[in-house]
Design an enzyme around this catalytic site. Structure first.
Site, mmCIF file in Angstrom:
data_model
loop_
_atom_site.group_PDB
_atom_site.id
_atom_site.type_symbol
_atom_site.label_atom_id
_atom_site.label_comp_id
_atom_site.label_asym_id
_atom_site.label_seq_id
_atom_site.Cartn_x
_atom_site.Cartn_y
_atom_site.Cartn_z
ATOM 1 N N ARG A 151 0.839 -1.219 0.000
ATOM 2 C CA ARG A 151 0.000 0.000 0.000
ATOM 3 C C ARG A 151 0.874 1.270 0.000
ATOM 4 O O ARG A 151 1.052 1.903 -1.024
ATOM 5 C CB ARG A 151 -0.965 -0.042 1.199
ATOM 6 N N ASP A 152 1.474 1.603 1.157
ATOM 7 C CA ASP A 152 2.302 2.816 1.248
ATOM 8 C C ASP A 152 3.479 2.717 0.269
ATOM 9 O O ASP A 152 3.850 3.685 -0.394
ATOM 10 C CB ASP A 152 2.827 2.965 2.690
ATOM 11 N N HIS A 161 5.299 4.494 12.748
ATOM 12 C CA HIS A 161 5.269 4.494 11.271
ATOM 13 C C HIS A 161 6.177 5.641 10.818
ATOM 14 O O HIS A 161 5.757 6.793 10.734
ATOM 15 C CB HIS A 161 3.815 4.707 10.833
ATOM 16 N N HIS A 185 8.748 7.475 8.252
ATOM 17 C CA HIS A 185 9.321 7.650 6.908
ATOM 18 C C HIS A 185 10.779 8.090 7.077
ATOM 19 O O HIS A 185 11.159 8.672 8.083
ATOM 20 C CB HIS A 185 8.475 8.632 6.090
ATOM 21 N N CYS A 199 4.000 9.399 0.194
ATOM 22 C CA CYS A 199 2.614 9.793 -0.013
ATOM 23 C C CYS A 199 2.571 10.875 -1.081
ATOM 24 O O CYS A 199 3.321 11.846 -1.013
ATOM 25 C CB CYS A 199 2.031 10.297 1.301
ATOM 26 N N ASN A 233 9.194 4.436 3.587
ATOM 27 C CA ASN A 233 9.062 3.971 4.970
ATOM 28 C C ASN A 233 10.386 3.381 5.455
ATOM 29 O O ASN A 233 11.257 3.061 4.657
ATOM 30 C CB ASN A 233 8.003 2.859 5.051
HETATM 31 P P1 HMG Z 1 -13.250 14.209 -2.596
HETATM 32 O O1 HMG Z 1 -12.988 14.647 -3.985
HETATM 33 O O2 HMG Z 1 -13.503 15.237 -1.569
HETATM 34 O O3 HMG Z 1 -14.413 13.119 -2.502
HETATM 35 O O4 HMG Z 1 -12.046 13.285 -2.142
HETATM 36 P P2 HMG Z 1 -15.773 12.925 -3.227
HETATM 37 O O5 HMG Z 1 -16.643 12.182 -2.273
HETATM 38 O O6 HMG Z 1 -16.275 14.229 -3.775
HETATM 39 O O7 HMG Z 1 -15.411 11.937 -4.435
HETATM 40 C C1 HMG Z 1 -14.610 12.284 -5.535
HETATM 41 C C2 HMG Z 1 -14.524 11.120 -6.477
HETATM 42 O O8 HMG Z 1 -13.862 10.021 -5.835
HETATM 43 C C3 HMG Z 1 -15.883 10.556 -6.887
HETATM 44 O O9 HMG Z 1 -15.719 10.011 -8.170
HETATM 45 C C4 HMG Z 1 -16.108 9.447 -5.903
HETATM 46 O O10 HMG Z 1 -16.963 8.459 -6.377
HETATM 47 C C5 HMG Z 1 -14.722 8.885 -5.747
HETATM 48 P P3 HMG Z 1 -16.243 10.761 -9.484
HETATM 49 O O11 HMG Z 1 -17.696 10.962 -9.236
HETATM 50 O O12 HMG Z 1 -15.492 12.080 -9.534
HETATM 51 O O13 HMG Z 1 -15.904 9.826 -10.584
HETATM 52 N N1 HMG Z 1 -14.504 8.257 -4.444
HETATM 53 C C6 HMG Z 1 -14.015 7.023 -4.261
HETATM 54 N N2 HMG Z 1 -13.627 6.070 -5.126
HETATM 55 C C7 HMG Z 1 -13.167 4.912 -4.607
HETATM 56 N N3 HMG Z 1 -13.061 4.675 -3.287
HETATM 57 C C8 HMG Z 1 -13.446 5.598 -2.401
HETATM 58 C C9 HMG Z 1 -13.953 6.829 -2.884
HETATM 59 N N4 HMG Z 1 -14.395 7.932 -2.277
HETATM 60 C C10 HMG Z 1 -14.735 8.785 -3.239
HETATM 61 N N5 HMG Z 1 -13.328 5.366 -1.096
HETATM 62 C C11 HMG Z 1 -11.261 11.419 -0.833
HETATM 63 C C12 HMG Z 1 -11.998 12.735 -0.834
HETATM 64 C C13 HMG Z 1 -11.026 11.051 0.615
HETATM 65 C C14 HMG Z 1 -12.118 10.364 -1.503
HETATM 66 C C15 HMG Z 1 -9.918 11.584 -1.622
HETATM 67 O O14 HMG Z 1 -9.267 12.744 -1.188
HETATM 68 C C16 HMG Z 1 -9.018 10.406 -1.424
HETATM 69 O O15 HMG Z 1 -9.296 9.324 -1.909
HETATM 70 N N6 HMG Z 1 -7.894 10.558 -0.696
HETATM 71 C C17 HMG Z 1 -6.984 9.483 -0.381
HETATM 72 C C18 HMG Z 1 -5.577 9.953 -0.464
HETATM 73 C C19 HMG Z 1 -4.627 8.837 -0.109
HETATM 74 O O16 HMG Z 1 -4.914 7.676 -0.302
HETATM 75 N N7 HMG Z 1 -3.438 9.200 0.407
HETATM 76 C C20 HMG Z 1 -2.423 8.248 0.749
HETATM 77 C C21 HMG Z 1 -2.770 7.418 1.937
HETATM 78 S S1 HMG Z 1 -2.526 8.244 3.501
HETATM 79 C C22 HMG Z 1 -0.832 8.025 3.811
HETATM 80 O O17 HMG Z 1 -0.120 7.592 2.964
HETATM 81 C C23 HMG Z 1 -0.323 8.291 5.205
HETATM 82 C C24 HMG Z 1 -0.052 6.995 5.999
HETATM 83 O O18 HMG Z 1 0.868 6.167 5.331
HETATM 84 C C25 HMG Z 1 0.502 7.342 7.387
HETATM 85 C C26 HMG Z 1 1.653 8.330 7.340
HETATM 86 O O19 HMG Z 1 2.672 8.077 6.668
HETATM 87 O O20 HMG Z 1 1.481 9.361 8.019
HETATM 88 C C27 HMG Z 1 -1.352 6.215 6.201
HETATM 89 MG MG MG Z 2 3.022 6.450 5.348
#
Ligand code: HMG
Ligand code: MG
Length: 304
Positions: A14-15, A212, A214, A245, A254
């Site tokens: 994933r990450d 966690h 990085h 990210c 990581n």
């Molecule tokens: P938004 O644009 O505000 O959401 O995004 P929305 O509800 O308006 O939806 C926009 C579009 O996304 C729509 O599609 C939805 O259907 C679709 P469209 O109509 O435009 O075709 N959608 C989805 N599709 C699949 N699965 C879903 C989903 N939700 C909406 N669950 C949202 C808000 C949260 C969805 C967006 O910003 C997003 O997906 N963000 C995720 C970002 C991400 O994954 N970042 C990396 C992970 S976090 C990380 O790495 C940190 C971590 O490792 C810890 C650390 O290191 O600190 C965990």
């Molecule tokens: Mg991370």
């Protein structure tokens, strides 16, 4: 499986992959998970159910989870297989595919929250709480992440009080464990100890926390050890040091799982993971991605 003193949560699939621009075939992702399972790891985060526009690399999450191999892995509960979900839509999709564990994620900082999930910290917590209610009702287990524990790429330094508020909220909504994310990779051993002391003083049980880290400044392994000395026994890491990210400019991978396992092996602390086997997986995925092996221990073992 061997009895482990520390639990490693492998976040490579994933990450590790989420920020890679080149297309990676779903079959390679399935093979990575399948190889990682054979190394003795207790938990492997499989993918995320997020907007495909936000993270194009993991747009194949449904396809991946639907494969015969992954469906089999999900049935076998010996190994935990969390899937990252940001909202109800992600949870519903995960439920349809037989996922047994989800991970919710919020930020301690407003800037990163906005960039990453397009809402404020409080809105992120409210969404996670909604996901939590439904997930727990459905009998799933749930892990939590708090990002930007030391600093945010947009807002600068983050106060420990802010982190503690978010951690307590995630525990309160039913996360069995909260992973402390140094998303930007700017923490050092002294900072880790001071934050953990603060969390402990504010009533957070150390045995419900994971680290966690990085590796932007090369401190991830040192941070793991500092957290271990404070009583943390769960660490997230990525094979071959993959990771990053898309919404955290400047951040590197990581902590490398091989480096973390090497650290604990040499200290006589059991991780349950076979280091030699893991190093083979690290060399294999680095070759598949045509990237240099980001694990020092892995590269050293591979060169032997
Ligand atoms: P938004 O644009 O505000 O959401 O995004 P929305 O509800 O308006 O939806 C926009 C579009 O996304 C729509 O599609 C939805 O259907 C679709 P469209 O109509 O435009 O075709 N959608 C989805 N599709 C699949 N699965 C879903 C989903 N939700 C909406 N669950 C949202 C808000 C949260 C969805 C967006 O910003 C997003 O997906 N963000 C995720 C970002 C991400 O994954 N970042 C990396 C992970 S976090 C990380 O790495 C940190 C971590 O490792 C810890 C650390 O290191 O600190 C965990
Ligand atoms: Mg991370």
């Amino acid at each position: 499986t061997r009895k482990a003193d520390v639990r490693i949560v492998e976040v490579g699939p994933r990450d590790g992959l989420q920020n890679i621009k080149a297309a990676i075939p779903t079959s390679v992702k399935v093979e990575l998970i399948s190889r990682l399972r054979k190394t003795g790891l207790g938990t492997i985060e499989l993918t995320s159910m997020v907007s495909p526009k936000a993270v194009p690399q993991l747009a194949d999450a449904r396809q991946l989870l639907s494969t015969r191999e992954i469906q089999e892995f999900l049935q076998n509960e010996q190994i935990g297989h969390p899937v990252l979900v940001p909202n109800m839509k992600g949870l519903e999709r995960a439920l349809e595919l037989g996922v047994q564990e989800v991970a919710v994620f919020v930020s301690a900082s407003e800037g990163f929250s906005r960039a990453n999930i397009n809402c404020s910290v409080d809105e992120g917590l409210a969404r996670s709480r909604q996901v939590a209610q439904k997930a727990l009702e459905a009998g799933l287990t749930m892990r939590g992440y708090v990002s930007c524990i030391f600093a945010c790429p947009f807002d600068g330094q983050i106060s420990p009080e802010t982190v503690s508020r978010v951690v307590n909220d995630l525990l309160d909504m039913g996360c069995y464990e909260v992973s402390l994310g140094d998303t930007l990779g700017v923490g050092t051993a002294v900072g880790v100890k001071s934050l953990l002391r603060h969390l402990q003083d504010s009533g957070v049980p150390i045995d419900r926390l994971a680290g966690h880290f990085h590796d932007t400044y090369g401190q991830a392994v040192s941070n793991v050890w500092a957290a271990y000395e404070c009583g943390v026994r769960v660490f997230d890491s990525s094979v071959a040091g993959l990771g990053g990210c898309p919404y955290c400019p400047g951040a590197k991978g990581n902590a490398a799982t091989e480096d973390v396992v090497f650290l604990f092996d040499r200290a006589g602390i059991e991780t349950g993971v076979d280091l030699d086997q893991l190093a083979v997986v690290g060399a294999w995925i680095s070759a598949q991605l045509a990237m240099p092996n980001g694990s020092r221990a892995g590269a050293a073992l591979a060169a032997k």
